[in-house]
Write an enzyme that holds these catalytic residues in place. Structure first.
Site, PDB file in Angstrom:
ATOM      1  N   GLU A   1      -3.200   0.490   6.315  1.00  0.00           N
ATOM      2  CA  GLU A   1      -2.233   1.259   5.543  1.00  0.00           C
ATOM      3  C   GLU A   1      -0.900   1.364   6.273  1.00  0.00           C
ATOM      4  O   GLU A   1      -0.850   1.322   7.507  1.00  0.00           O
ATOM      5  CB  GLU A   1      -2.734   2.679   5.226  1.00  0.00           C
ATOM      6  CG  GLU A   1      -3.729   2.774   4.082  1.00  0.00           C
ATOM      7  CD  GLU A   1      -5.157   2.862   4.573  1.00  0.00           C
ATOM      8  OE1 GLU A   1      -6.069   2.785   3.732  1.00  0.00           O
ATOM      9  OE2 GLU A   1      -5.353   2.990   5.795  1.00  0.00           O
ATOM     10  N   THR A   2       0.146   1.533   5.490  1.00  0.00           N
ATOM     11  CA  THR A   2       1.497   1.822   5.973  1.00  0.00           C
ATOM     12  C   THR A   2       2.022   2.992   5.151  1.00  0.00           C
ATOM     13  O   THR A   2       1.804   3.045   3.934  1.00  0.00           O
ATOM     14  CB  THR A   2       2.412   0.600   5.785  1.00  0.00           C
ATOM     15  OG1 THR A   2       1.922  -0.487   6.570  1.00  0.00           O
ATOM     16  CG2 THR A   2       3.847   0.904   6.199  1.00  0.00           C
TER      17      THR A   2
END
Length: 304
Positions: free
Chosen positions: A48-49
């Site tokens: 994830e970002t």
């Protein structure tokens, strides 16, 4: 014309760099389109970002810090290690620090509370602050037939702990909690991800969270989560579901803290601390906590 965007990368659910679950945080994402955020998440190539979208202080005081979460494939309404890591970054870089930071995610407002091991102040996430998020109250979904779960594990029903149900649970993002009989069986798991998708079709969940007691005790738990053709080092959203499931089925006591160890098999060991409250017939006050440590900072330049 070029635009520059700063990011910081943390390892979350650990106090040791190069372990835990990596997270990229774009610290001021104003001006980025949805398409650019998705492209940057693919560029980071992490599970994830997150993208912080600062607002006026009075708006943030009322609504919380606006944050969006992307995988390499899609935007998520909620995820555990991005929520914890981003909150720890915001707390460490805040001009004044309270006991809690509230994130405004697509799923709604999620609060993260903090306690620190150190009296010194640093604007870097240094593994000395414990953050604990309160997730949404759980929703308990379908119970999965044991024979169909066994087919996901290539037919070995003996690996599944039959004393408890394999069940879909959501505290913001649904997961199927599947109890495995022991740590050795968990280590040797090779689930068929195509069959996992077929098993979960129509349940609301997309992934299984496989858990087993460590040393014959549920006070310490081992976990694995396979997705997108790989394996996740730490899944905070699933850990909240697992905590809810353990309290619901009497495996853990109300408010008893359980340590979930994940990522061992992929050499990214992570420590996730979970607890939940039983209030009569319902489970509430689901909390998932841990530490994080900064490993790098950088700048991305985009050309219009």
């Amino acid at each position: 014309m070029s635009r520059s965007y700063e990011f910081v990368q943390l390892d979350v659910f650990t106090r040791m760099p190069l372990t835990g679950n990596p997270l990229a945080i774009f610290t001021d994402a104003r001006g980025l389109t949805d398409r650019e955020m998705q492209a940057l998440a693919r560029e980071m190539n992490l599970s994830e970002t997150t993208f912080i979208l600062p607002r006026e202080p009075q708006v943030e005081a009322q609504k919380g810090k606006r944050v969006r979460i992307f995988t390499v494939e899609e935007e998520l309404p909620f995820a555990g290690h991005p929520t914890l890591g981003t909150a720890l970054y915001l707390w460490n870089t805040a001009a004044s620090r309270g006991d809690e930071t509230v994130l405004d995610l697509n799923v709604g407002k999620i609060g993260v509370r903090f306690s620190t091991d150190s009296n010194s102040r640093s604007n870097r996430v240094a593994g000395d602050v414990f953050g604990e998020m309160r997730q949404r109250d759980p929703e308990f979904g379908l119970t999965l037939p044991r024979d169909k779960v066994a087919s996901v594990l290539r037919g070995d029903a003996g690996e599944i702990a039959s004393e408890w149900p394999s069940q879909v649970v959501s505290t913001g993002l649904p997961f199927a909690i599947v109890p495995i009989r022991g740590a050795e069986a968990l280590t040797n798991l090779k689930p068929d991800l195509v069959r996992v998708g077929a098993l979960l079709e129509g349940t609301g969940a997309r992934f299984c969270y496989f858990i087993s007691p460590e040393r014959e005790s549920w006070r310490e738990v081992r976990a694995r989560m396979f997705f997108y053709g790989g394996e996740d080092a730490a899944t905070g959203s699933a850990a909240g579901c697992a905590a809810s499931w353990m309290v619901q089925h009497g495996i853990a006591n109300s408010d008893e803290q359980v340590l979930i160890r994940q990522g061992v098999e992929i050499r990214r060991p992570s420590d996730i601390y979970v607890r939940a409250t039983r209030d009569g017939q319902r489970v509430t006050n689901v909390r998932v906590g841990g530490y994080a440590v900064e490993v790098l900072r950088g700048t991305v330049r985009l050309e219009n």
